[in-house]
Design an enzyme around this catalytic site. Structure first.
Site, PDB file in Angstrom:
ATOM      1  N   THR A  97       0.863  -1.180   0.000  1.00 26.47           N
ATOM      2  CA  THR A  97       0.000   0.000   0.000  1.00 26.47           C
ATOM      3  C   THR A  97       0.899   1.228   0.000  1.00 26.47           C
ATOM      4  O   THR A  97       1.586   1.508   0.989  1.00 26.47           O
ATOM      5  CB  THR A  97      -0.922   0.017   1.224  1.00 26.47           C
ATOM      6  N   LYS A 172      -7.528   1.040  -2.898  1.00 27.69           N
ATOM      7  CA  LYS A 172      -7.094   0.702  -1.538  1.00 27.69           C
ATOM      8  C   LYS A 172      -7.345   1.875  -0.595  1.00 27.69           C
ATOM      9  O   LYS A 172      -7.699   1.682   0.579  1.00 27.69           O
ATOM     10  CB  LYS A 172      -5.615   0.315  -1.526  1.00 27.69           C
ATOM     11  N   LYS A 240      -0.061   5.500   8.425  1.00 26.73           N
ATOM     12  CA  LYS A 240       0.665   5.683   7.162  1.00 26.73           C
ATOM     13  C   LYS A 240      -0.309   5.690   5.994  1.00 26.73           C
ATOM     14  O   LYS A 240      -0.241   6.542   5.110  1.00 26.73           O
ATOM     15  CB  LYS A 240       1.711   4.569   7.007  1.00 26.73           C
TER      16      LYS A 240
END
Length: 291
Positions: A97, A172, A240
């Site tokens: 990701t 995502k 993150k």
């Protein structure tokens, strides 16, 4: 059967690479900590290599699942990077990701070398990786995706191409945005039940069968009630990911007020020492506030 390389043997990559080997492919792994790669080979067979370039040499497909943008660049670029070892026509599949920015950058760098690049972030957590039932959301050229999909199927429940390069990472982000709000809502619901003197498990048994039901509710309520947060995706990694979501929202003109708020709640959890707790630890913050 294909010759594959897998770069990154963390809690996700380790079992994902194992599924590829079990499916009959020839897999060479690379991990920054060589002992982890040696352990994988002892368990699954295959081979390990000391650099991404050597792991990727002669591979039809190179899969990666590392930590962040910089980690991905480090395994792709440079004299020891995977791109330097890949043959013309080979396909790189990134399961990390990361930002759409680095995806665009690496797609272009790969294309200049005659290599295809598919962004393919995953959802389903460690359990999904171990059980081979991940959701995989992909972006990239249609022809490259069509070749990569049968490889990805070794650890996927569902795998879909959502569009051109970067579409997988954008999807995502949608996933993480949805999860952030769901976990906060579930945390507040369980916290409210506790304060009201209700049996949290009984409450979930009833409401999970109606419109409130979700994967988070079904899979995390027990450990949340037990104040146990050693399962699943860590708060540090969620922050993150949410930083990527919020930065991208500014770039594309999206408004994410709930996501921004929950990101700050996760910051509070970090300050409580919970950076490595799983994301359901938002309830711990509520308990601390009302103590």
């Amino acid at each position: 059967m294909a010759k594959l390389a897998f770069l990154g043997l963390g809690v996700m990559g380790y079992p994902m690479a194992g599924h590829l080997q079990a499916a009959g492919h020839t897999v060479t792994v690379f991990n920054r900590t060589a002992a982890k790669a040696e352990k994988w080979v002892a368990q699954h067979g295959g081979a390990s290599a000391p650099t991404p370039r050597e792991a990727a040499a002669g591979a039809d497909f190179v899969m990666a699942c590392v930590g962040n943008d910089d980690d991905l660049r480090s395994v792709c670029l440079g004299t020891d990077g995977a791109f330097a070892g890949m043959d013309n026509g080979a396909i790189f599949v990134d399961h990390t990701t990361v930002s759409a920015k680095v995806t665009t950058e690496l797609y272009a760098a790969a294309k200049a070398l005659g290599v295809s690049f598919v962004d393919a972030p995953v959802s389903g957590g460690q359990a999904g990786a171990e059980n081979g039932v991940l959701s995989v959301m992909c972006g990239g050229d249609d022809a490259a995706y069509a070749k990569a999909e049968p490889m990805i199927d070794a650890y996927a429940r569902i795998c879909r191409r959502l569009g051109d390069s970067g579409a997988g990472q954008m999807t995502k982000m949608c996933n993480q945005i949805a999860i952030a709000g769901l976990v906060q809502g579930l945390s507040e619901s369980l916290h409210f039940a506790e304060k009201a003197g209700l049996d949290g498990a009984a409450v979930i048994e009833v409401i999970s069968q109606g419109a409130a039901g979700s994967w988070q509710m079904s899979n995390r309520y027990k450990t949340m009630i037990e104040d146990h947060f050693e399962h699943g995706f860590a708060v540090d990694w969620m922050r993150k990911d949410l930083d990527i979501c919020l930065s991208t929202s500014d770039e594309i003109g999206a408004t994410l007020p709930v996501t921004a708020l929950v990101d700050q709640f996760y910051k509070d959890v970090q300050q409580m020492g919970g950076g490595r707790w799983d994301t359901s630890s938002l309830i711990k913050r509520l308990r601390a506030l009302s103590a």
